[in-house]
Write a protein that holds these residues in place. Structure first.
Motif, mmCIF file in Angstrom:
data_model
loop_
_atom_site.group_PDB
_atom_site.id
_atom_site.type_symbol
_atom_site.label_atom_id
_atom_site.label_comp_id
_atom_site.label_asym_id
_atom_site.label_seq_id
_atom_site.Cartn_x
_atom_site.Cartn_y
_atom_site.Cartn_z
ATOM 1 N N ALA A 115 -8.452 35.807 12.095
ATOM 2 C CA ALA A 115 -7.313 34.717 11.521
ATOM 3 C C ALA A 115 -8.006 33.534 10.899
ATOM 4 C CB ALA A 115 -6.175 34.702 11.997
ATOM 5 N N ALA A 116 -9.639 33.303 12.360
ATOM 6 C CA ALA A 116 -10.581 32.792 12.426
ATOM 7 C C ALA A 116 -11.932 32.558 11.767
ATOM 8 C CB ALA A 116 -10.650 31.036 13.425
ATOM 9 N N ILE A 117 -12.059 32.801 10.349
ATOM 10 C CA ILE A 117 -13.159 33.718 9.519
ATOM 11 C C ILE A 117 -14.653 32.321 9.916
ATOM 12 C CG2 ILE A 117 -14.443 33.536 7.142
ATOM 13 C CD1 ILE A 117 -11.760 34.685 6.289
ATOM 14 N N LYS A 118 -15.395 33.611 10.201
ATOM 15 C CA LYS A 118 -16.593 32.163 11.418
ATOM 16 C C LYS A 118 -17.605 32.932 10.310
ATOM 17 C CE LYS A 118 -14.368 32.039 15.555
ATOM 18 N NZ LYS A 118 -14.374 32.089 17.357
ATOM 19 N N PHE A 174 -13.462 29.051 7.507
ATOM 20 C CA PHE A 174 -11.691 29.015 6.943
ATOM 21 C C PHE A 174 -10.928 29.231 8.271
ATOM 22 C CE2 PHE A 174 -14.510 30.286 3.674
ATOM 23 C CZ PHE A 174 -14.495 29.010 2.866
ATOM 24 N N GLN A 175 -9.242 29.407 7.907
ATOM 25 C CA GLN A 175 -8.558 29.929 8.925
ATOM 26 C C GLN A 175 -7.555 29.768 8.208
ATOM 27 O OE1 GLN A 175 -8.209 29.323 12.388
ATOM 28 N NE2 GLN A 175 -6.495 30.534 12.168
ATOM 29 N N LEU A 176 -6.603 31.464 8.195
ATOM 30 C CA LEU A 176 -5.930 32.010 7.810
ATOM 31 C C LEU A 176 -4.556 32.122 8.581
ATOM 32 C CD1 LEU A 176 -7.683 35.138 6.956
ATOM 33 C CD2 LEU A 176 -7.481 33.384 5.887
ATOM 34 N N ASP A 177 -3.701 32.014 7.777
ATOM 35 C CA ASP A 177 -2.144 31.924 8.707
ATOM 36 C C ASP A 177 -2.068 33.084 9.206
ATOM 37 O OD1 ASP A 177 0.274 31.193 9.424
ATOM 38 O OD2 ASP A 177 1.607 31.951 7.293
ATOM 39 N N ASP A 178 -1.921 33.198 11.152
ATOM 40 C CA ASP A 178 -1.910 33.545 12.281
ATOM 41 C C ASP A 178 -1.180 34.169 12.865
ATOM 42 O OD1 ASP A 178 -1.905 31.104 13.405
ATOM 43 O OD2 ASP A 178 -3.502 31.535 14.281
ATOM 44 N N ALA A 179 0.770 33.060 12.078
ATOM 45 C CA ALA A 179 2.056 33.589 12.863
ATOM 46 C C ALA A 179 2.156 34.133 13.327
ATOM 47 C CB ALA A 179 2.507 32.098 12.250
ATOM 48 N N ALA A 180 1.933 35.822 11.854
ATOM 49 C CA ALA A 180 2.350 36.821 12.541
ATOM 50 C C ALA A 180 1.803 37.365 14.043
ATOM 51 C CB ALA A 180 2.203 37.874 11.272
ATOM 52 N N LEU A 181 0.445 37.208 13.770
ATOM 53 C CA LEU A 181 -0.679 37.399 14.333
ATOM 54 C C LEU A 181 -0.476 37.298 16.018
ATOM 55 C CD1 LEU A 181 -3.713 37.131 12.644
ATOM 56 C CD2 LEU A 181 -2.482 39.522 12.977
ATOM 57 N N ARG A 182 -0.015 35.953 15.730
ATOM 58 C CA ARG A 182 0.159 35.051 17.382
ATOM 59 C C ARG A 182 1.674 35.959 18.004
ATOM 60 N NH1 ARG A 182 -2.524 31.253 19.212
ATOM 61 N NH2 ARG A 182 -4.305 30.708 17.321
ATOM 62 N N ALA A 183 2.236 36.318 17.148
ATOM 63 C CA ALA A 183 3.430 37.189 17.689
ATOM 64 C C ALA A 183 3.467 38.589 18.150
ATOM 65 C CB ALA A 183 4.951 36.884 16.149
ATOM 66 N N THR A 184 2.938 39.332 17.139
ATOM 67 C CA THR A 184 2.098 40.151 17.284
ATOM 68 C C THR A 184 1.539 40.401 19.072
ATOM 69 O OG1 THR A 184 2.020 40.846 15.453
ATOM 70 C CG2 THR A 184 1.156 42.327 17.086
ATOM 71 N N LEU A 185 0.194 39.338 19.490
ATOM 72 C CA LEU A 185 0.196 38.759 20.779
ATOM 73 C C LEU A 185 0.944 38.390 21.420
ATOM 74 C CD1 LEU A 185 -2.582 38.990 22.436
ATOM 75 C CD2 LEU A 185 -2.367 36.458 21.230
ATOM 76 N N ALA A 186 2.132 38.106 21.051
ATOM 77 C CA ALA A 186 2.469 37.789 22.662
ATOM 78 C C ALA A 186 3.820 38.701 22.600
ATOM 79 C CB ALA A 186 4.144 36.447 21.968
ATOM 80 N N SER A 187 4.286 39.737 21.698
ATOM 81 C CA SER A 187 4.779 40.821 22.204
ATOM 82 C C SER A 187 3.908 42.201 22.966
ATOM 83 C CB SER A 187 5.295 41.322 20.885
ATOM 84 O OG SER A 187 5.871 42.870 21.243
ATOM 85 N N ALA A 188 2.852 41.681 22.335
ATOM 86 C CA ALA A 188 2.130 42.684 23.681
ATOM 87 C C ALA A 188 1.766 42.352 25.054
ATOM 88 C CB ALA A 188 0.264 42.750 22.759
ATOM 89 N N GLU A 189 1.830 41.133 24.741
ATOM 90 C CA GLU A 189 1.444 40.613 26.167
ATOM 91 C C GLU A 189 2.730 40.816 26.775
ATOM 92 O OE1 GLU A 189 -1.439 37.000 25.759
ATOM 93 O OE2 GLU A 189 0.614 36.866 25.501
ATOM 94 N N ALA A 190 3.895 40.214 26.592
ATOM 95 C CA ALA A 190 5.202 41.027 26.869
ATOM 96 C C ALA A 190 5.606 42.989 27.448
ATOM 97 C CB ALA A 190 5.548 40.809 26.216
ATOM 98 N N ALA A 191 4.701 43.585 26.562
ATOM 99 C CA ALA A 191 5.181 44.970 27.011
ATOM 100 C C ALA A 191 3.943 45.655 28.184
ATOM 101 C CB ALA A 191 4.265 45.703 25.654
#
Length: 301
Positions: free
Chosen positions: A82-85, A2-19
């Motif tokens: 978000a990717a359920i394995k 299954f794949q969960l909606d990960d838009a918010a999680l990707r945005a959090t990752l981008a913010s952390a990488e910018a930090a």
């Protein structure tokens, strides 16, 4: 799976990488300041407090960088969730949720069922009364405890009467008796490399618990069971059949195990009861199971 909606999680990752990038820039600036102030500190051109502040600023920048990198790791872990394995190997059934469904984070939401079929557990029960009779037979010497590999061997019989070719092993027997049913719970482990058996299947179990050198196997149809006990018709020396009480010790397939009342070589009537006349002698012939083509008659014990 299954794949969960990960838009918010990707945005959090981008913010952390910018930090992390901002922290790296702060470390670079602090290191440059240390390099500029190093000769000045050696020449006593700056105060000790200012030199200490420069070094502290570098360490603080390095700590901020480590914190930012840890935030990136956390964001990546959450994104991976978000990717359920599948956590195990096995066979998966139908999906229990549809696309767009809301799954809870606090309360677990079952999304599918994965079953491992290469090895199965077989749960079965044994009557407490049978267990007590078996123990008494051990104590009296009529039966011996099974030893070696046979002591834990479990055989499974399928619904069509065929025996599953691979033997299992007994894992445990519950030390207590179910007060509601009077049964003792047991569990066996059974190999299933070809996936012939499926979870939830009802089977019959055969387990070797005891051995005896004195038992005689008789077809179940040869034994008459009644309130007065178990009897068989034995052909005497004069050719006349006579009832004789026997002691049964359980069954194997379609046969009873006779522990007492018969001697080796005696002939027991198995079939053809309707042809016998009271007090008349009979002419016994060897008996074979139905389908073998042999005539019905008496089976030597």
């Amino acid at each position: 799976m299954f794949q969960l909606d990960d838009a918010a999680l990707r945005a959090t990752l981008a913010s952390a990488e910018a930090a992390v990038a901002r922290s790296e820039a702060g470390v670079a600036q602090a290191q440059a300041q240390v390099q500029r102030n190093q000769p000045l500190a050696d020449a006593k051109a700056i105060s000790a407090q200012e030199w200490l502040l420069t070094q502290t600023t570098l360490k603080q920048a390095q700590a901020d960088l480590a914190t930012s990198k840890a935030a990136v790791m956390t964001a990546r872990i959450n994104l991976d969730y978000a990717a359920i394995k599948a956590p195990i190997d096995g066979r998966i059934g139908r999906a229990l949720v549809t696309e767009g469904a809301l799954v809870g984070q606090g309360d677990a939401t079952q999304m599918a069922t994965i079953q491992q079929t290469s090895t199965l557990y077989v749960n079965f029960t044994q009557s407490a009364a049978d267990a007590l009779r078996l123990r008494k037979a051990f104590d009296s010497g009529r039966l011996k405890r099974a030893a070696g590999n046979a002591a834990a061997e479990v055989r499974v019989v399928l619904d069509d009467g065929s025996e599953y070719p691979l033997a299992g092993k007994l894992l445990f027997a519950d030390p207590s008796v179910d007060a509601a049913t009077g049964q003792v719970s047991l569990r066996a482990e059974l190999p299933n490399p070809q996936g012939v058996l499926l979870p939830g299947l009802f089977v019959k179990v055969r387990i070797v618990q005891a051995t005896t050198e004195q038992a005689i196997r008789l077809p179940q149809q040869a034994v008459t069971r009644g309130p007065g006990g178990d009897t068989v018709l034995v052909v005497g020396a004069d050719g006349k059949p006579a009832p004789r009480p026997v002691t049964l010790g359980g069954s194997q397939g379609s046969d009873w195990l006779v522990l007492g009342g018969l001697q080796a070589g005696e002939q027991v009537i198995v079939d053809g009861f309707q042809k016998m006349m009271p007090g008349a002698p009979v002419k016994p012939v060897p008996w074979s199971p139905p389908g073998k083509g042999a005539p019905a008659g008496a089976a030597p014990a």
